[in-house]
Structure formats: structure tokens, C-alpha cells
Write an enzyme that holds these catalytic residues in place. Structure first.
Site, PDB file in Angstrom:
ATOM      1  N   ALA A  91      -7.991   0.965   6.922  1.00 18.84           N
ATOM      2  CA  ALA A  91      -6.797   0.857   7.770  1.00 18.84           C
ATOM      3  C   ALA A  91      -7.083   1.343   9.183  1.00 18.84           C
ATOM      4  O   ALA A  91      -6.994   0.592  10.155  1.00 18.84           O
ATOM      5  CB  ALA A  91      -5.631   1.628   7.161  1.00 18.84           C
TER       6      ALA A  91
ATOM      7  N   HIS B  46      -9.535   4.889  -1.288  1.00 22.36           N
ATOM      8  CA  HIS B  46      -8.662   4.941  -0.110  1.00 22.36           C
ATOM      9  C   HIS B  46      -9.362   5.698   1.018  1.00 22.36           C
ATOM     10  O   HIS B  46     -10.300   6.450   0.781  1.00 22.36           O
ATOM     11  CB  HIS B  46      -7.348   5.659  -0.469  1.00 22.36           C
ATOM     12  CG  HIS B  46      -6.367   4.765  -1.166  1.00 22.36           C
ATOM     13  ND1 HIS B  46      -5.140   4.452  -0.641  1.00 22.36           N
ATOM     14  CD2 HIS B  46      -6.441   4.115  -2.354  1.00 22.36           C
ATOM     15  CE1 HIS B  46      -4.494   3.651  -1.475  1.00 22.36           C
ATOM     16  NE2 HIS B  46      -5.260   3.433  -2.525  1.00 22.36           N
ATOM     17  N   GLY B  47      -8.850   5.505   2.239  1.00 21.53           N
ATOM     18  CA  GLY B  47      -9.355   6.274   3.383  1.00 21.53           C
ATOM     19  C   GLY B  47     -10.808   5.978   3.676  1.00 21.53           C
ATOM     20  O   GLY B  47     -11.594   6.878   3.982  1.00 21.53           O
TER      21      GLY B  47
ATOM     22  N   ASP C 230       0.859  -1.184   0.000  1.00 22.09           N
ATOM     23  CA  ASP C 230       0.000   0.000   0.000  1.00 22.09           C
ATOM     24  C   ASP C 230       0.904   1.246   0.000  1.00 22.09           C
ATOM     25  O   ASP C 230       1.840   1.322   0.803  1.00 22.09           O
ATOM     26  CB  ASP C 230      -0.869  -0.045   1.267  1.00 22.09           C
ATOM     27  CG  ASP C 230      -1.941   1.026   1.309  1.00 22.09           C
ATOM     28  OD1 ASP C 230      -2.379   1.483   0.236  1.00 22.09           O
ATOM     29  OD2 ASP C 230      -2.353   1.395   2.436  1.00 22.09           O
TER      30      ASP C 230
END
Ligand SMILES: [Zn+2]
Length: 281
Positions: free
Chosen positions: A231, A207-208, A81
Site C-alpha cells: 500500500a 501485510h505491510g 482490506d
């Protein structure tokens, strides 16, 4: 079975679902994500950032994820990543990672293209697919603080040219998400996302996603997103498990005792996200 992300994401794209990509920080999180994948019968991507790799070494993470993949009845990908330079990306590839992200999003358009192309060349020669990024996903990313900069969206026209010229296999797009913990509810820009989806014919990556409401994630999957990254929420779940155990058992000293609790917390969270994505939209 350890596989590359190419076949997983192409299948997700064809059948309109997404594959969850979960950042693992240690062996316990690998075990937790594996349990969730088995329980929900979901393909899964386990990934580490360069910051995580610095903690224990890519070889350690690869060995853990490979062991998980060998136990699993579902396909498992070991993904880098946010590889932030050529050396890190190629080094993860040589370690055995089966999917590589090169993030040149902080560079100029032309520099991002040339960096991405150079990584694609090495990885494709070994049959390993490459995720690239165009536009800036906001927030904190491996120690790099983007919270003060504004969050410019990926330009759809540039995205099409970028994919064409680099030969990357999937593309991380900036459509309103940020890394880290959100203040308030994030709002995805679906106009930008659907325009990118119209012009770009490879799987898109969100993402995020920790903290993004599930309804918005579903909408993203309908609009071409095939890989969804989580994450922050896994870290929160892991640490919450340990904190609670220690609070209730202040004399505890065996890491296995609170490790089991942390594994369960991470498993519950990831299983719920896997079920969300497995639905065919
Ligand atoms: Zn990211």
C-alpha cells in the site's frame, strides 16, 4: 475478468507463488495496477481499506475495479482490506466486492472468532471468500496507530484453532512486518511463519510489505505466503510522480498531464513486484 480470491490463492498455494494485493486510492491507481498486471500477465488483487472507501464510496471503487477487470486479460479481484466491523464487511460484500477481509485482530481471541464466523457465514452464502487476521501487524493502519505497542507475533497453535473454528479462507499473520514506512530494515520471523505454515492449511497473507526487502518476501512465499499486500509504496510512487511533474512544470493545470506521470510511476513499481511474485518458488 472479475474473480474471487479463492481460486487465485488456492492456485498460488498449490504452485508455490503469490498474488500481489495492491491498495488503490483513486481511478489513476486502478489504471496503473491494471497496466502492470497486463504487462506482466499476472493475476492481481486490487483492494481498498474502509478509510479509502470513506473518501469516494465503495460503489465508486468497485465500479473502477470492475471496469478494469472487464478490460483485463488476467483475473482481477476486488478485495476489502481491513474491514474492521461486521457492517463494513457485509456492506462491501453487497456492493459486489469479490473478496472480504474482516480484521478482528484487535479483539480478544474468542471475540475475533465470533466476528470472523459471522462474516464468513454471510460471505460464503454468496460465494465470496474471507480473509481474517490473528496477531497484530504493527504500524499505522488506516489512522489507527500501533507504532507504540509492541508487535506480538501470531501464535501458531492459536492460528490453527482459529482457522478451524472460523472457516476463513486465508489468514493474515503477524510475523514482524508493519504498516507504513519502516525505520530501518524490517526482519521477518521465519521461525514463527514456518510453524504457522506447518499447522495451518490455508493461504497465508503478508501485510505491510512496502519496504520489506524482496529476498525476505521470496522467503515468505516459500513459507506459505500466497497474498502479499503493498500500500504505502504505491502512494509514495503516485505522489512522487505528481511532485516531480509540478516541479518541472510549475504552470501545469491539467490533471491529465501529471496523472499520466503518476500512473507510470505506480505501474513501474507494481510491475516489478508482480514479476517477483510470479516466479514459482
Ligand atoms: Zn494490512
Amino acid at each position: 475478468m472479475l474473480v474471487t480470491s479463492l481460486e487465485l490463492l488456492e492456485d498460488a498455494k498449490k504452485n508455490h507463488y503469490a498474488v500481489g494485493a495492491f491498495n488503490v486510492e483513486n481511478m489513476e491507481m486502478v489504471i496503473a495496477v491494471l497496466k502492470a498486471a497486463e504487462e506482466t500477465k499476472s493475476p492481481v488483487i486490487m483492494q481498498t481499506t474502509p478509510g479509502t472507501i470513506k473518501y469516494a464510496g465503495a460503489d465508486f471503487y468497485f465500479a473502477n475495479i470492475k471496469a478494469a477487470a472487464e478490460r483485463a486479460s488476467v483475473p482481477v479481484v476486488c478485495h476489502l482490506d481491513h474491514g474492521n466491523n461486521f457492517e463494513i464487511a457485509v456492506s462491501a460484500f453487497h456492493t459486489g466486492y469479490t473478496s472480504i477481509m474482516i480484521d478482528g485482530s484487535k479483539l480478544s481471541f474468542e471475540e475475533n472468532i465470533s466476528l470472523t464466523k459471522s462474516v464468513v457465514k454471510v460471505c460464503h452464502a454468496g460465494g465470496v471468500p474471507v480473509e481474517a487476521e490473528l496477531g497484530r501487524v504493527g504500524g499505522k493502519e488506516d489512522g489507527l496507530d500501533n507504532t507504540k505497542t509492541e508487535n506480538p507475533f501470531t501464535d501458531p497453535g492459536e492460528a490453527a484453532e482459529f482457522v478451524e473454528r472460523t472457516g476463513c479462507d486465508s489468514l493474515a499473520v503477524a510475523v514482524g512486518t508493519a504498516h507504513g514506512v519502516y525505520k530501518g530494515v524490517p526482519q521477518i520471523n521465519f521461525d514463527v511463519l514456518s510453524k504457522i505454515h506447518e499447522l495451518v492449511n490455508i493461504p497465508l497473507v503478508l501485510h505491510g510489505t512496502s519496504g520489506v526487502p524482496d529476498e525476505q518476501v521470496i522467503e515468505c512465499i516459500k513459507t506459505g505466503v500466497c497474498k502479499v499486500n503493498y500500500a504505502t509504496d504505491l502512494r509514495i510512487a503516485f505522489t512522487r510522480g505528481i511532485k516531480e511533474y509540478i516541479k518541472n512544470n510549475p504552470d501545469a493545470f491539467d490533471p491529465k498531464k501529471y496523472g499520466v506521470v503518476a500512473i507510470e510511476e505506480v505501474k513501474k513499481y507494481t510491475a516489478q513486484k508482480m514479476l517477483l511474485m510470479a516466479k514459482k518458488f
